[in-house]
Design a protein around this motif. Structure first.
Motif, PDB file in Angstrom:
ATOM      1  N   PRO A 175      48.286  27.179  34.598  1.00 33.32           N
ATOM      2  CA  PRO A 175      48.747  28.393  35.277  1.00 33.32           C
ATOM      3  C   PRO A 175      48.497  28.319  36.780  1.00 33.32           C
ATOM      4  N   ARG A 176      49.212  29.136  37.506  1.00 33.84           N
ATOM      5  CA  ARG A 176      49.181  29.062  38.961  1.00 33.84           C
ATOM      6  C   ARG A 176      47.804  29.348  39.544  1.00 33.84           C
ATOM      7  N   HIS A 177      47.036  30.225  38.895  1.00 27.36           N
ATOM      8  CA  HIS A 177      45.757  30.605  39.503  1.00 27.36           C
ATOM      9  C   HIS A 177      44.762  29.451  39.554  1.00 27.36           C
TER      10      HIS A 177
ATOM     11  N   HIS B 227      50.797  21.395  24.156  1.00 28.39           N
ATOM     12  CA  HIS B 227      49.397  21.592  24.561  1.00 28.39           C
ATOM     13  C   HIS B 227      49.306  22.895  25.351  1.00 28.39           C
ATOM     14  N   PRO B 228      49.383  24.064  24.684  1.00 23.23           N
ATOM     15  CA  PRO B 228      49.469  25.331  25.398  1.00 23.23           C
ATOM     16  C   PRO B 228      48.243  25.667  26.238  1.00 23.23           C
ATOM     17  N   GLN B 229      47.081  25.049  25.962  1.00 19.36           N
ATOM     18  CA  GLN B 229      45.889  25.386  26.742  1.00 19.36           C
ATOM     19  C   GLN B 229      45.257  24.161  27.386  1.00 19.36           C
ATOM     20  N   GLY B 230      46.003  23.098  27.496  1.00 13.73           N
ATOM     21  CA  GLY B 230      45.429  21.918  28.133  1.00 13.73           C
ATOM     22  C   GLY B 230      46.508  20.966  28.555  1.00 13.73           C
ATOM     23  N   ARG B 231      46.161  19.979  29.317  1.00 10.69           N
ATOM     24  CA  ARG B 231      47.144  19.020  29.760  1.00 10.69           C
ATOM     25  C   ARG B 231      47.266  17.898  28.745  1.00 10.69           C
ATOM     26  N   PRO B 232      48.423  17.275  28.661  1.00 10.24           N
ATOM     27  CA  PRO B 232      48.604  16.205  27.695  1.00 10.24           C
ATOM     28  C   PRO B 232      47.745  14.993  28.031  1.00 10.24           C
ATOM     29  N   ARG B 233      47.241  14.337  27.014  1.00  5.74           N
ATOM     30  CA  ARG B 233      46.412  13.158  27.215  1.00  5.74           C
ATOM     31  C   ARG B 233      47.239  11.893  26.993  1.00  5.74           C
TER      32      ARG B 233
ATOM     33  N   ALA C  57      44.591  34.935  30.383  1.00  2.71           N
ATOM     34  CA  ALA C  57      44.301  34.498  29.017  1.00  2.71           C
ATOM     35  C   ALA C  57      43.107  33.550  28.959  1.00  2.71           C
ATOM     36  N   ASP C  58      42.899  32.739  30.000  1.00  2.00           N
ATOM     37  CA  ASP C  58      41.768  31.804  29.998  1.00  2.00           C
ATOM     38  C   ASP C  58      40.485  32.434  30.524  1.00  2.00           C
ATOM     39  N   GLY C  59      40.569  33.681  31.015  1.00  2.00           N
ATOM     40  CA  GLY C  59      39.387  34.396  31.487  1.00  2.00           C
ATOM     41  C   GLY C  59      38.929  34.054  32.888  1.00  2.00           C
ATOM     42  N   HIS C  60      39.636  33.177  33.583  1.00  2.00           N
ATOM     43  CA  HIS C  60      39.174  32.720  34.893  1.00  2.00           C
ATOM     44  C   HIS C  60      39.595  33.641  36.040  1.00  2.00           C
ATOM     45  N   CYS C  61      40.600  34.484  35.837  1.00  2.00           N
ATOM     46  CA  CYS C  61      41.151  35.285  36.927  1.00  2.00           C
ATOM     47  C   CYS C  61      41.258  36.739  36.487  1.00  2.00           C
ATOM     48  N   THR C  62      40.882  37.656  37.381  1.00  2.00           N
ATOM     49  CA  THR C  62      40.972  39.087  37.088  1.00  2.00           C
ATOM     50  C   THR C  62      41.584  39.827  38.269  1.00  2.00           C
ATOM     51  N   LEU C  63      42.316  40.882  37.969  1.00  2.00           N
ATOM     52  CA  LEU C  63      42.781  41.833  38.969  1.00  2.00           C
ATOM     53  C   LEU C  63      42.213  43.189  38.580  1.00  2.00           C
TER      54      LEU C  63
ATOM     55  N   ARG D  43      51.617  42.461  30.494  1.00  2.00           N
ATOM     56  CA  ARG D  43      52.084  42.338  29.107  1.00  2.00           C
ATOM     57  C   ARG D  43      53.004  41.135  28.933  1.00  2.00           C
ATOM     58  N   LEU D  44      53.849  40.889  29.914  1.00  2.00           N
ATOM     59  CA  LEU D  44      54.804  39.785  29.818  1.00  2.00           C
ATOM     60  C   LEU D  44      54.130  38.421  29.942  1.00  2.00           C
ATOM     61  N   THR D  45      52.963  38.373  30.555  1.00  2.00           N
ATOM     62  CA  THR D  45      52.310  37.089  30.838  1.00  2.00           C
ATOM     63  C   THR D  45      50.996  36.923  30.101  1.00  2.00           C
ATOM     64  N   ASP D  46      50.742  37.792  29.116  1.00  2.00           N
ATOM     65  CA  ASP D  46      49.565  37.671  28.246  1.00  2.00           C
ATOM     66  C   ASP D  46      48.244  37.853  28.982  1.00  2.00           C
ATOM     67  N   TRP D  47      48.237  38.672  30.009  1.00  2.00           N
ATOM     68  CA  TRP D  47      46.984  39.080  30.630  1.00  2.00           C
ATOM     69  C   TRP D  47      46.494  40.338  29.911  1.00  2.00           C
ATOM     70  N   ALA D  48      45.210  40.367  29.585  1.00  2.09           N
ATOM     71  CA  ALA D  48      44.639  41.503  28.862  1.00  2.09           C
ATOM     72  C   ALA D  48      44.361  42.657  29.824  1.00  2.09           C
ATOM     73  N   GLU D  49      44.572  43.883  29.365  1.00  3.31           N
ATOM     74  CA  GLU D  49      44.307  45.086  30.152  1.00  3.31           C
ATOM     75  C   GLU D  49      43.154  45.862  29.527  1.00  3.31           C
ATOM     76  N   THR D  50      42.147  46.196  30.338  1.00  4.61           N
ATOM     77  CA  THR D  50      41.023  47.012  29.884  1.00  4.61           C
ATOM     78  C   THR D  50      40.793  48.129  30.887  1.00  4.61           C
ATOM     79  N   ARG D  51      40.248  49.250  30.398  1.00  4.69           N
ATOM     80  CA  ARG D  51      39.973  50.401  31.254  1.00  4.69           C
ATOM     81  C   ARG D  51      38.515  50.803  31.145  1.00  4.69           C
ATOM     82  N   ASP D  52      37.975  51.215  32.266  1.00  2.00           N
ATOM     83  CA  ASP D  52      36.614  51.733  32.330  1.00  2.00           C
ATOM     84  C   ASP D  52      36.613  52.914  33.288  1.00  2.00           C
ATOM     85  N   GLY D  53      36.772  54.123  32.744  1.00  2.00           N
ATOM     86  CA  GLY D  53      36.931  55.297  33.598  1.00  2.00           C
ATOM     87  C   GLY D  53      38.225  55.207  34.367  1.00  2.00           C
ATOM     88  N   GLN D  54      38.135  55.306  35.695  1.00  2.00           N
ATOM     89  CA  GLN D  54      39.315  55.208  36.541  1.00  2.00           C
ATOM     90  C   GLN D  54      39.709  53.769  36.851  1.00  2.00           C
TER      91      GLN D  54
END
Length: 246
Positions: free
Chosen positions: A14-16, A240-246, A144-150, A126-137
């Motif tokens: 992914p780009r990030h 290889h959806p989560q890794g590069r080909p070997r 999806a890999d957990g490395h990047c957040t907005l 939603r289109l790119t499989d990023w999870a959305e969570t809420r905490d108050g406001q």
């Protein structure tokens, strides 16, 4: 061990995880100068480049010598707002913002060539499989890999904050931030181009060291593939959806 030489051109997703892409800086600055006539100054010794809109209300500042690592600043007056990006922020997402700045000022020349996204952050997530969570406001979108957040915190001065790190590793940290009065559509533009499925092109040696060796990064060659390199990358992603080909 990798089969890539440092000078090899590769596609990355992914780009990030792709790092800054320093050899493509012109995509963020060039259109403002050549297509929209923004005034600019450039220091060849430091690389510092400053652009000013024709109406003198909007400024883009690129400073690769900034001691805090904030290489990019976009500053608007009346109302005051600012966006800033650190060194390893992917250039494609930064350029997506800078190229639509004229539209934010009402200059719609070339709008058909430089589209502004109509999707909200939630729709893009939603289109790119990023999870959305809420905490108050506060709302957080996580890759999806957990490395990047907005994170969107509507009551904070830094209303939108994007953070990235690969296992807290050196040279994989980057961040982007938009202050309270920044147009939400610019944030959506940044997010849409950060999360896009299309891989970005880099020189292999310019990729962050840990990204080169991460199973979360898909890295394929630009040259030497039996099919179009983007088709090759898409096929590799399917296998290889989560890794590069070997």
């Amino acid at each position: 061990m990798t089969s890539f030489a440092p000078s090899d051109r590769v596609l990355v997703s992914p780009r990030h995880l792709a790092g800054g892409g320093a050899d493509r800086l012109g995509s963020a600055l060039g259109p403002l100068i050549t297509l929209f006539g923004w005034h600019h100054t450039h220091d060849p010794h430091t690389g510092h480049t400053a652009l000013t809109s024709p109406c003198e209300s909007l400024f883009v500042d690129f400073d690769p010598c900034d001691p805090r690592g904030v290489w990019w600043r976009i500053i608007h007056h009346e109302p005051y707002w600012q966006a800033r990006f650190t060194r390893q922020t992917p250039i494609e997402a930064i350029a997506a913002v800078t190229q639509v700045l004229p539209q934010s000022l009402g200059d719609r020349r070339h709008a058909e060539r430089i589209p502004l996204t109509t999707s909200s952050l939630a729709q893009t997530a939603r289109l790119t499989d990023w999870a959305e969570t809420r905490d108050g406001q506060s709302t957080t979108f996580t890759s999806a890999d957990g490395h990047c957040t907005l994170t969107h915190q509507p009551d904070d001065h830094l209303r939108w904050h994007i953070r990235h790190s690969l296992f807290d590793g050196f040279d994989t940290d980057w961040s982007a931030a938009f202050t309270r009065a920044a147009p939400a559509r610019l944030v959506a533009q940044f997010f849409a181009h950060l999360t896009a499925d299309t891989p970005v092109e880099r020189t292999y040696g310019d990729l962050p060291y840990l990204a080169q060796r991460s199973s979360d990064a898909l890295i394929t060659p630009v040259h030497g593939a039996a099919v179009n390199p983007h088709v090759h990358h898409a096929l590799a992603r399917a296998v290889h959806p989560q890794g590069r080909p070997r």
